[in-house]
Design a protein around this motif. Structure first.
Motif, mmCIF file in Angstrom:
data_model
loop_
_atom_site.group_PDB
_atom_site.id
_atom_site.type_symbol
_atom_site.label_atom_id
_atom_site.label_comp_id
_atom_site.label_asym_id
_atom_site.label_seq_id
_atom_site.Cartn_x
_atom_site.Cartn_y
_atom_site.Cartn_z
ATOM 1 N N SER A 130 0.813 -1.214 0.000
ATOM 2 C CA SER A 130 0.000 0.000 0.000
ATOM 3 C C SER A 130 0.846 1.262 0.000
ATOM 4 O O SER A 130 0.424 2.281 -0.525
ATOM 5 C CB SER A 130 -0.946 0.011 1.198
ATOM 6 O OG SER A 130 -0.237 0.138 2.395
ATOM 7 N N SER A 131 2.037 1.203 0.566
ATOM 8 C CA SER A 131 2.838 2.416 0.677
ATOM 9 C C SER A 131 3.324 2.921 -0.672
ATOM 10 O O SER A 131 3.584 4.096 -0.831
ATOM 11 C CB SER A 131 4.026 2.191 1.607
ATOM 12 O OG SER A 131 4.930 1.263 1.047
ATOM 13 N N ASN A 132 3.456 2.024 -1.661
ATOM 14 C CA ASN A 132 3.942 2.452 -2.961
ATOM 15 C C ASN A 132 3.044 3.500 -3.593
ATOM 16 O O ASN A 132 3.525 4.405 -4.257
ATOM 17 C CB ASN A 132 4.091 1.253 -3.899
ATOM 18 C CG ASN A 132 5.201 0.339 -3.457
ATOM 19 O OD1 ASN A 132 6.194 0.776 -2.884
ATOM 20 N ND2 ASN A 132 5.032 -0.944 -3.698
ATOM 21 N N THR A 133 1.756 3.400 -3.414
ATOM 22 C CA THR A 133 0.843 4.362 -4.016
ATOM 23 C C THR A 133 0.162 5.259 -2.989
ATOM 24 O O THR A 133 -0.350 6.304 -3.345
ATOM 25 C CB THR A 133 -0.237 3.629 -4.840
ATOM 26 O OG1 THR A 133 -0.884 2.681 -4.009
ATOM 27 C CG2 THR A 133 0.371 2.933 -6.049
ATOM 28 N N LEU A 134 0.173 4.877 -1.727
ATOM 29 C CA LEU A 134 -0.469 5.671 -0.684
ATOM 30 C C LEU A 134 0.402 6.854 -0.259
ATOM 31 O O LEU A 134 -0.110 7.900 0.125
ATOM 32 C CB LEU A 134 -0.765 4.778 0.525
ATOM 33 C CG LEU A 134 -1.839 5.225 1.491
ATOM 34 C CD1 LEU A 134 -3.177 5.398 0.804
ATOM 35 C CD2 LEU A 134 -1.964 4.227 2.623
ATOM 36 N N ALA A 135 1.713 6.699 -0.334
ATOM 37 C CA ALA A 135 2.630 7.768 0.079
ATOM 38 C C ALA A 135 2.473 8.971 -0.831
ATOM 39 O O ALA A 135 2.271 8.845 -2.033
ATOM 40 C CB ALA A 135 4.072 7.270 0.045
ATOM 41 N N GLY A 136 2.521 10.143 -0.225
ATOM 42 C CA GLY A 136 2.453 11.378 -0.988
ATOM 43 C C GLY A 136 1.375 12.301 -0.476
ATOM 44 O O GLY A 136 0.871 12.143 0.636
ATOM 45 N N LYS A 137 1.023 13.269 -1.281
ATOM 46 C CA LYS A 137 0.036 14.282 -0.903
ATOM 47 C C LYS A 137 -1.305 13.959 -1.546
ATOM 48 O O LYS A 137 -1.368 13.557 -2.698
ATOM 49 C CB LYS A 137 0.514 15.664 -1.327
ATOM 50 C CG LYS A 137 1.782 16.088 -0.603
ATOM 51 C CD LYS A 137 2.163 17.506 -0.964
ATOM 52 C CE LYS A 137 3.474 17.920 -0.341
ATOM 53 N NZ LYS A 137 3.489 17.934 1.097
ATOM 54 N N TRP A 138 -2.366 14.189 -0.766
ATOM 55 C CA TRP A 138 -3.731 13.936 -1.211
ATOM 56 C C TRP A 138 -4.573 15.163 -0.907
ATOM 57 O O TRP A 138 -4.557 15.650 0.218
ATOM 58 C CB TRP A 138 -4.308 12.722 -0.484
ATOM 59 C CG TRP A 138 -3.582 11.459 -0.769
ATOM 60 C CD1 TRP A 138 -2.479 10.970 -0.125
ATOM 61 C CD2 TRP A 138 -3.895 10.502 -1.778
ATOM 62 N NE1 TRP A 138 -2.100 9.774 -0.673
ATOM 63 C CE2 TRP A 138 -2.954 9.463 -1.681
ATOM 64 C CE3 TRP A 138 -4.891 10.427 -2.745
ATOM 65 C CZ2 TRP A 138 -2.979 8.354 -2.528
ATOM 66 C CZ3 TRP A 138 -4.922 9.325 -3.584
ATOM 67 C CH2 TRP A 138 -3.972 8.310 -3.473
ATOM 68 N N ARG A 139 -5.318 15.664 -1.885
ATOM 69 C CA ARG A 139 -6.144 16.874 -1.725
ATOM 70 C C ARG A 139 -7.623 16.520 -1.614
ATOM 71 O O ARG A 139 -8.123 15.655 -2.319
ATOM 72 C CB ARG A 139 -5.945 17.815 -2.899
ATOM 73 C CG ARG A 139 -4.565 18.380 -2.970
ATOM 74 C CD ARG A 139 -4.613 19.747 -3.628
ATOM 75 N NE ARG A 139 -3.284 20.299 -3.689
ATOM 76 C CZ ARG A 139 -2.770 21.096 -2.761
ATOM 77 N NH1 ARG A 139 -3.485 21.437 -1.725
ATOM 78 N NH2 ARG A 139 -1.555 21.573 -2.873
ATOM 79 N N SER A 191 -0.663 14.493 3.914
ATOM 80 C CA SER A 191 0.639 14.022 3.454
ATOM 81 C C SER A 191 0.918 12.740 4.223
ATOM 82 O O SER A 191 0.928 12.744 5.456
ATOM 83 C CB SER A 191 1.732 15.055 3.741
ATOM 84 O OG SER A 191 1.474 16.241 3.022
ATOM 85 N N LEU A 192 1.106 11.647 3.495
ATOM 86 C CA LEU A 192 1.299 10.336 4.101
ATOM 87 C C LEU A 192 2.636 9.768 3.682
ATOM 88 O O LEU A 192 3.073 9.972 2.547
ATOM 89 C CB LEU A 192 0.186 9.374 3.663
ATOM 90 C CG LEU A 192 -1.254 9.849 3.847
ATOM 91 C CD1 LEU A 192 -2.218 8.841 3.232
ATOM 92 C CD2 LEU A 192 -1.566 10.061 5.323
ATOM 93 N N GLY A 193 3.294 9.026 4.582
ATOM 94 C CA GLY A 193 4.557 8.407 4.209
ATOM 95 C C GLY A 193 5.144 7.536 5.297
ATOM 96 O O GLY A 193 4.660 7.493 6.420
ATOM 97 N N TRP A 194 6.171 6.821 4.925
ATOM 98 C CA TRP A 194 6.887 5.937 5.840
ATOM 99 C C TRP A 194 8.335 6.363 5.882
ATOM 100 O O TRP A 194 8.908 6.752 4.874
ATOM 101 C CB TRP A 194 6.810 4.488 5.353
ATOM 102 C CG TRP A 194 5.447 3.901 5.493
ATOM 103 C CD1 TRP A 194 5.034 3.062 6.476
ATOM 104 C CD2 TRP A 194 4.320 4.088 4.645
ATOM 105 N NE1 TRP A 194 3.713 2.730 6.298
ATOM 106 C CE2 TRP A 194 3.253 3.337 5.170
ATOM 107 C CE3 TRP A 194 4.101 4.816 3.491
ATOM 108 C CZ2 TRP A 194 2.008 3.299 4.583
ATOM 109 C CZ3 TRP A 194 2.858 4.776 2.895
ATOM 110 C CH2 TRP A 194 1.825 4.030 3.449
ATOM 111 N N GLN A 195 8.936 6.253 7.078
ATOM 112 C CA GLN A 195 10.338 6.603 7.249
ATOM 113 C C GLN A 195 10.859 5.847 8.458
ATOM 114 O O GLN A 195 10.267 5.927 9.553
ATOM 115 C CB GLN A 195 10.482 8.110 7.454
ATOM 116 C CG GLN A 195 11.908 8.578 7.571
ATOM 117 C CD GLN A 195 11.963 10.078 7.775
ATOM 118 O OE1 GLN A 195 11.211 10.620 8.572
ATOM 119 N NE2 GLN A 195 12.843 10.728 7.058
ATOM 120 N N ALA A 196 11.927 5.118 8.286
ATOM 121 C CA ALA A 196 12.590 4.402 9.389
ATOM 122 C C ALA A 196 11.608 3.621 10.258
ATOM 123 O O ALA A 196 11.553 3.795 11.468
ATOM 124 C CB ALA A 196 13.402 5.377 10.236
#
Length: 176
Positions: free
Chosen positions: A26-35, A80-85
């Protein structure tokens, strides 16, 4: 419950919003900005959700409860959604990013500004992410679910012993 449900659940955590893709699908397309889409009908959607809960309350409590419930229905123009560490992070508009370890499974993840412990659970699905935040004031379930390549449904469910039924609403977002 106000502090738990407010926009700054993790406001004490300073974190840059460096978005990267995670290991799950899911993170491949879920990450990023959504309006936000259909902004003109958003307030009506939230008002209806509040009224559905308020109508179940005692007549004398309704007048006091409505403004409190409306305060909990925050409108985010952009997520804004994303994954880090090994952490999932979400940010509403220009607020400080909230974060939860992807391994979180009900343990305390922080204390709010009044010292109330907040526990969290993170769950990744093939088409989205569910974050559950719980304190002595109640429970908030945030679900970001991708319904098409460029469309996201954000659903919130607020539960508390003080509510006769959960306060629930959904809004639709698209990638810019």
């Amino acid at each position: 419950m106000n502090r738990l449900i407010g926009a700054g659940v993790c406001a004490g955590i300073m974190l840059s919003m460096t978005l990267s893709t995670g290991a799950n699908a899911s993170s491949n397309t879920l990450a990023g900005k959504w309006r936000l889409q259909d902004a003109s009908s958003t307030q009506a959607t939230l008002d209806e959700a509040v009224e559905n809960v308020a109508q179940e309350m005692n007549f004398f409590i309704r007048a006091l409860a409505r403004p409190v419930l409306k305060k909990q229905t925050q409108i985010c123009q952009q997520w804004s959604l994303g994954w880090q560490a090994e952490q999932f992070q979400w940010q509403c508009d220009d607020a400080i990013a909230d974060v939860i370890p992807t391994s979180a499974n009900g343990e305390v993840i922080k204390k709010d500004d009044e010292g109330i412990e907040i526990s969290g659970t993170y769950q990744s699905m093939s088409d989205g992410v569910v974050v559950v935040l719980t304190s002595e004031r109640g429970k908030r379930t945030n679900t970001w679910k991708q319904i098409s390549e460029n469309e996201l449904q954000f659903t919130v469910k607020l539960e508390s012993e003080k509510l006769p039924t959960p306060l629930t609403w959904s809004l639709t977002y698209k990638k810019p």
